[in-house]
Design a protein around this motif. Structure first.
Motif, PDB file in Angstrom:
ATOM      1  N   SER A 119       0.828  -1.210   0.000  1.00 18.57           N
ATOM      2  CA  SER A 119       0.000   0.000   0.000  1.00 18.57           C
ATOM      3  C   SER A 119       0.860   1.256   0.000  1.00 18.57           C
ATOM      4  O   SER A 119       0.503   2.274  -0.610  1.00 18.57           O
ATOM      5  N   ASN A 120       2.012   1.205   0.657  1.00 15.84           N
ATOM      6  CA  ASN A 120       2.907   2.358   0.678  1.00 15.84           C
ATOM      7  C   ASN A 120       3.357   2.734  -0.729  1.00 15.84           C
ATOM      8  O   ASN A 120       3.286   3.900  -1.145  1.00 15.84           O
ATOM      9  N   ASP A 121       3.838   1.733  -1.483  1.00 13.89           N
ATOM     10  CA  ASP A 121       4.307   2.025  -2.834  1.00 13.89           C
ATOM     11  C   ASP A 121       3.164   2.436  -3.758  1.00 13.89           C
ATOM     12  O   ASP A 121       3.338   3.297  -4.622  1.00 13.89           O
ATOM     13  N   ARG A 122       1.990   1.830  -3.573  1.00 12.70           N
ATOM     14  CA  ARG A 122       0.854   2.191  -4.441  1.00 12.70           C
ATOM     15  C   ARG A 122       0.412   3.626  -4.177  1.00 12.70           C
ATOM     16  O   ARG A 122       0.127   4.389  -5.121  1.00 12.70           O
ATOM     17  N   LEU A 123       0.361   4.033  -2.936  1.00 13.38           N
ATOM     18  CA  LEU A 123      -0.072   5.386  -2.601  1.00 13.38           C
ATOM     19  C   LEU A 123       0.974   6.428  -2.992  1.00 13.38           C
ATOM     20  O   LEU A 123       0.634   7.585  -3.262  1.00 13.38           O
ATOM     21  N   ASP A 124       2.237   6.033  -3.042  1.00 13.84           N
ATOM     22  CA  ASP A 124       3.317   6.955  -3.392  1.00 13.84           C
ATOM     23  C   ASP A 124       3.635   6.970  -4.883  1.00 13.84           C
ATOM     24  O   ASP A 124       4.621   7.595  -5.293  1.00 13.84           O
ATOM     25  N   LEU A 125       2.833   6.300  -5.703  1.00 13.67           N
ATOM     26  CA  LEU A 125       3.158   6.139  -7.114  1.00 13.67           C
ATOM     27  C   LEU A 125       3.410   7.472  -7.815  1.00 13.67           C
ATOM     28  O   LEU A 125       4.429   7.654  -8.487  1.00 13.67           O
ATOM     29  N   GLY A 126       2.483   8.417  -7.694  1.00 14.05           N
ATOM     30  CA  GLY A 126       2.645   9.692  -8.380  1.00 14.05           C
ATOM     31  C   GLY A 126       3.891  10.432  -7.944  1.00 14.05           C
ATOM     32  O   GLY A 126       4.644  10.966  -8.775  1.00 14.05           O
ATOM     33  N   ARG A 127       4.137  10.452  -6.649  1.00 11.07           N
ATOM     34  CA  ARG A 127       5.302  11.153  -6.114  1.00 11.07           C
ATOM     35  C   ARG A 127       6.604  10.469  -6.556  1.00 11.07           C
ATOM     36  O   ARG A 127       7.584  11.137  -6.906  1.00 11.07           O
ATOM     37  N   ASP A 128       6.615   9.129  -6.584  1.00 13.23           N
ATOM     38  CA  ASP A 128       7.818   8.411  -6.986  1.00 13.23           C
ATOM     39  C   ASP A 128       8.101   8.606  -8.476  1.00 13.23           C
ATOM     40  O   ASP A 128       9.261   8.719  -8.882  1.00 13.23           O
ATOM     41  N   ARG A 129       7.057   8.641  -9.295  1.00 15.35           N
ATOM     42  CA  ARG A 129       7.271   8.895 -10.719  1.00 15.35           C
ATOM     43  C   ARG A 129       7.802  10.301 -10.948  1.00 15.35           C
ATOM     44  O   ARG A 129       8.725  10.505 -11.747  1.00 15.35           O
ATOM     45  N   ALA A 130       7.214  11.261 -10.249  1.00 17.95           N
ATOM     46  CA  ALA A 130       7.664  12.647 -10.419  1.00 17.95           C
ATOM     47  C   ALA A 130       9.116  12.812  -9.993  1.00 17.95           C
ATOM     48  O   ALA A 130       9.852  13.623 -10.565  1.00 17.95           O
ATOM     49  N   ALA A 131       9.556  12.034  -8.998  1.00 18.90           N
ATOM     50  CA  ALA A 131      10.931  12.116  -8.512  1.00 18.90           C
ATOM     51  C   ALA A 131      11.894  11.278  -9.347  1.00 18.90           C
ATOM     52  O   ALA A 131      13.104  11.305  -9.114  1.00 18.90           O
ATOM     53  N   GLY A 132      11.356  10.510 -10.297  1.00 21.82           N
ATOM     54  CA  GLY A 132      12.217   9.671 -11.125  1.00 21.82           C
ATOM     55  C   GLY A 132      12.866   8.539 -10.363  1.00 21.82           C
ATOM     56  O   GLY A 132      14.015   8.178 -10.637  1.00 21.82           O
ATOM     57  N   ARG A 133      12.136   7.954  -9.404  1.00 17.89           N
ATOM     58  CA  ARG A 133      12.705   6.901  -8.569  1.00 17.89           C
ATOM     59  C   ARG A 133      12.920   5.627  -9.382  1.00 17.89           C
ATOM     60  O   ARG A 133      11.960   4.966  -9.787  1.00 17.89           O
ATOM     61  N   ARG A 134      14.164   5.275  -9.648  1.00 23.73           N
ATOM     62  CA  ARG A 134      14.473   4.067 -10.407  1.00 23.73           C
ATOM     63  C   ARG A 134      14.481   2.818  -9.532  1.00 23.73           C
ATOM     64  O   ARG A 134      14.613   1.703 -10.057  1.00 23.73           O
ATOM     65  N   ASP A 135      14.387   2.994  -8.205  1.00 22.96           N
ATOM     66  CA  ASP A 135      14.385   1.853  -7.298  1.00 22.96           C
ATOM     67  C   ASP A 135      12.973   1.408  -6.943  1.00 22.96           C
ATOM     68  O   ASP A 135      12.807   0.494  -6.142  1.00 22.96           O
ATOM     69  N   LYS A 136      11.973   2.048  -7.536  1.00 26.85           N
ATOM     70  CA  LYS A 136      10.582   1.726  -7.244  1.00 26.85           C
ATOM     71  C   LYS A 136       9.955   1.051  -8.461  1.00 26.85           C
ATOM     72  O   LYS A 136       9.811   1.670  -9.520  1.00 26.85           O
ATOM     73  N   PRO A 137       9.574  -0.234  -8.355  1.00 22.23           N
ATOM     74  CA  PRO A 137       9.034  -0.947  -9.521  1.00 22.23           C
ATOM     75  C   PRO A 137       7.800  -0.287 -10.133  1.00 22.23           C
ATOM     76  O   PRO A 137       7.613  -0.348 -11.347  1.00 22.23           O
ATOM     77  N   LEU A 138       6.952   0.322  -9.328  1.00 21.81           N
ATOM     78  CA  LEU A 138       5.786   1.004  -9.873  1.00 21.81           C
ATOM     79  C   LEU A 138       6.201   2.239 -10.669  1.00 21.81           C
ATOM     80  O   LEU A 138       5.634   2.535 -11.721  1.00 21.81           O
ATOM     81  N   ALA A 139       7.179   2.970 -10.164  1.00 23.02           N
ATOM     82  CA  ALA A 139       7.610   4.189 -10.848  1.00 23.02           C
ATOM     83  C   ALA A 139       8.289   3.884 -12.171  1.00 23.02           C
ATOM     84  O   ALA A 139       8.192   4.661 -13.125  1.00 23.02           O
ATOM     85  N   THR A 140       8.983   2.755 -12.255  1.00 26.00           N
ATOM     86  CA  THR A 140       9.671   2.389 -13.491  1.00 26.00           C
ATOM     87  C   THR A 140       8.774   1.639 -14.459  1.00 26.00           C
ATOM     88  O   THR A 140       9.150   1.419 -15.607  1.00 26.00           O
ATOM     89  N   GLY A 141       7.590   1.209 -14.004  1.00 25.51           N
ATOM     90  CA  GLY A 141       6.707   0.442 -14.861  1.00 25.51           C
ATOM     91  C   GLY A 141       6.937  -1.046 -14.807  1.00 25.51           C
ATOM     92  O   GLY A 141       6.286  -1.803 -15.527  1.00 25.51           O
ATOM     93  N   ASP A 142       7.847  -1.507 -13.945  1.00 28.40           N
ATOM     94  CA  ASP A 142       8.088  -2.946 -13.826  1.00 28.40           C
ATOM     95  C   ASP A 142       6.923  -3.676 -13.155  1.00 28.40           C
ATOM     96  O   ASP A 142       6.756  -4.876 -13.345  1.00 28.40           O
ATOM     97  N   ALA A 143       6.158  -2.965 -12.342  1.00 26.25           N
ATOM     98  CA  ALA A 143       4.977  -3.527 -11.687  1.00 26.25           C
ATOM     99  C   ALA A 143       3.769  -2.670 -12.035  1.00 26.25           C
ATOM    100  O   ALA A 143       3.892  -1.462 -12.249  1.00 26.25           O
ATOM    101  N   ARG A 144       2.611  -3.288 -12.119  1.00 27.95           N
ATOM    102  CA  ARG A 144       1.392  -2.587 -12.485  1.00 27.95           C
ATOM    103  C   ARG A 144       0.684  -2.069 -11.238  1.00 27.95           C
ATOM    104  O   ARG A 144       0.576  -2.794 -10.235  1.00 27.95           O
ATOM    105  N   PRO A 145       0.161  -0.841 -11.279  1.00 29.57           N
ATOM    106  CA  PRO A 145      -0.540  -0.290 -10.113  1.00 29.57           C
ATOM    107  C   PRO A 145      -1.695  -1.170  -9.646  1.00 29.57           C
ATOM    108  O   PRO A 145      -1.866  -1.378  -8.440  1.00 29.57           O
ATOM    109  N   GLY A 146      -2.474  -1.689 -10.600  1.00 26.84           N
ATOM    110  CA  GLY A 146      -3.598  -2.534 -10.209  1.00 26.84           C
ATOM    111  C   GLY A 146      -3.161  -3.793  -9.502  1.00 26.84           C
ATOM    112  O   GLY A 146      -3.804  -4.235  -8.533  1.00 26.84           O
TER     113      GLY A 146
END
Length: 297
Positions: free
Chosen positions: A76-103
């Motif tokens: 839930s932490n990573d899902r709720l932080d998705l927008g912020r992690d993408r905006a920050a360009g977090r390469r260590d976050k699978p959701l931000a890089t697209g390696d994992a799907r939000p759903g």
């Protein structure tokens, strides 16, 4: 509590990131669960359960409940932080890089939470309610308190109640001694300050203003170290009301680590050294927490 409309808009407006084909989805989903903290808390629960004298079946059920709860909090932490992690360009976050799907991550968080409920209650109504309170504290952090001056509170509550979850699963439902609850709460609060150190600058850039972000890196290092030291003192003196020679050695070692983390050269304090040192202190405290867990009344 739901995210504010501004946060929801920010997430919806976050740019889509093409999914990388380099990492299997299963591994990306696992990484999105914050596996290291989840495993650390689950192992700590297992060791404490053994120290308290839980029978094998009760211990297995309790550990499974803790594991499911930790997974639900991490996902839930990573899902709720998705927008912020993408905006920050977090390469260590699978959701931000697209390696994992939000759903997928959101569904995994909900499934883990649903699994956690019967597993917790299978330990008994009282211990189940205590553990679900721990999990609720973690979700409250993700949904709200992470961005406030009370960001430390869910950690204090969840860690402070963890010994009670395990002791109340024993015959007679004993509550742990106050010193054990206080020591665990201090350790949890220390872990909060240490946990944010690697991401502190990214959090500030993303608008996260929890207590560690407000006091800054030096303040967070000092807070984590002092809280870990306080936990060590309580764990050492709590059972008998006095510090044994061996306990004095442990306190001295923790104090040395505390000084290394809080008063080291500026070049070291800007890197990951304080984080590693505080983790070493937390590991020592966790070992003391387990060793001190024999008498629970």
């Amino acid at each position: 509590m739901r995210p504010t409309s501004d946060e929801a808009t920010h997430r919806l407006a976050a740019p889509a990131v093409p999914r990388s084909t380099e990492r299997p989805r299963g591994l990306a989903l696992l990484k999105a669960s914050h596996p290291m903290p989840a495993a650390a808390v689950t192992v700590l629960a297992a060791l404490m359960g053994a120290a308290f004298g839980l029978d094998l079946a009760s211990a297995a059920t309790a550990v499974a409940a803790v594991g499911a709860g930790q997974l639900s909090i991490g996902w839930s932490n990573d899902r709720l932080d998705l927008g912020r992690d993408r905006a920050a360009g977090r390469r260590d976050k699978p959701l931000a890089t697209g390696d994992a799907r939000p759903g997928t991550v959101g569904t995994a968080a909900c499934v883990a939470l649903l699994v956690c409920v019967p597993l917790s209650l299978a330990c008994g109504l009282l211990p189940g309610a205590v553990h679900l309170g721990c999990v609720a504290a973690g979700w409250t952090y993700n949904l709200w308190l992470k961005r406030t001056v009370l960001s430390w509170l869910p950690y204090a509550v969840a860690f402070g109640l963890l010994p009670a979850f395990l002791t109340t699963a024993l015959p007679g439902r004993p509550w742990p001694p106050l010193w054990l609850t206080v020591a665990a709460a201090l350790l949890g609060t220390s872990a909060h300050f240490a946990n944010v150190l690697p991401d502190l600058e990214d959090d500030l850039a993303g608008g996260v203003r929890g207590l560690p972000q407000r006091v800054g890196r030096s303040g967070s290092v000092a807070s984590a170290a002092v809280l870990a030291l306080a936990s060590c003192v309580v764990l050492t003196a709590g059972p008998t009301g006095r510090v044994s020679p061996a306990g004095a050695v442990l306190i001295g070692l923790t104090l040395a680590l505390c000084l290394a983390a809080a008063a080291g050269p500026p070049a070291l304090r800007r890197g990951r050294v304080p984080f590693v040192v505080v983790l070493a202190m937390a590991g020592l405290d966790a070992a003391l927490l387990v060793l001190a867990g024999g008498p629970v009344t």
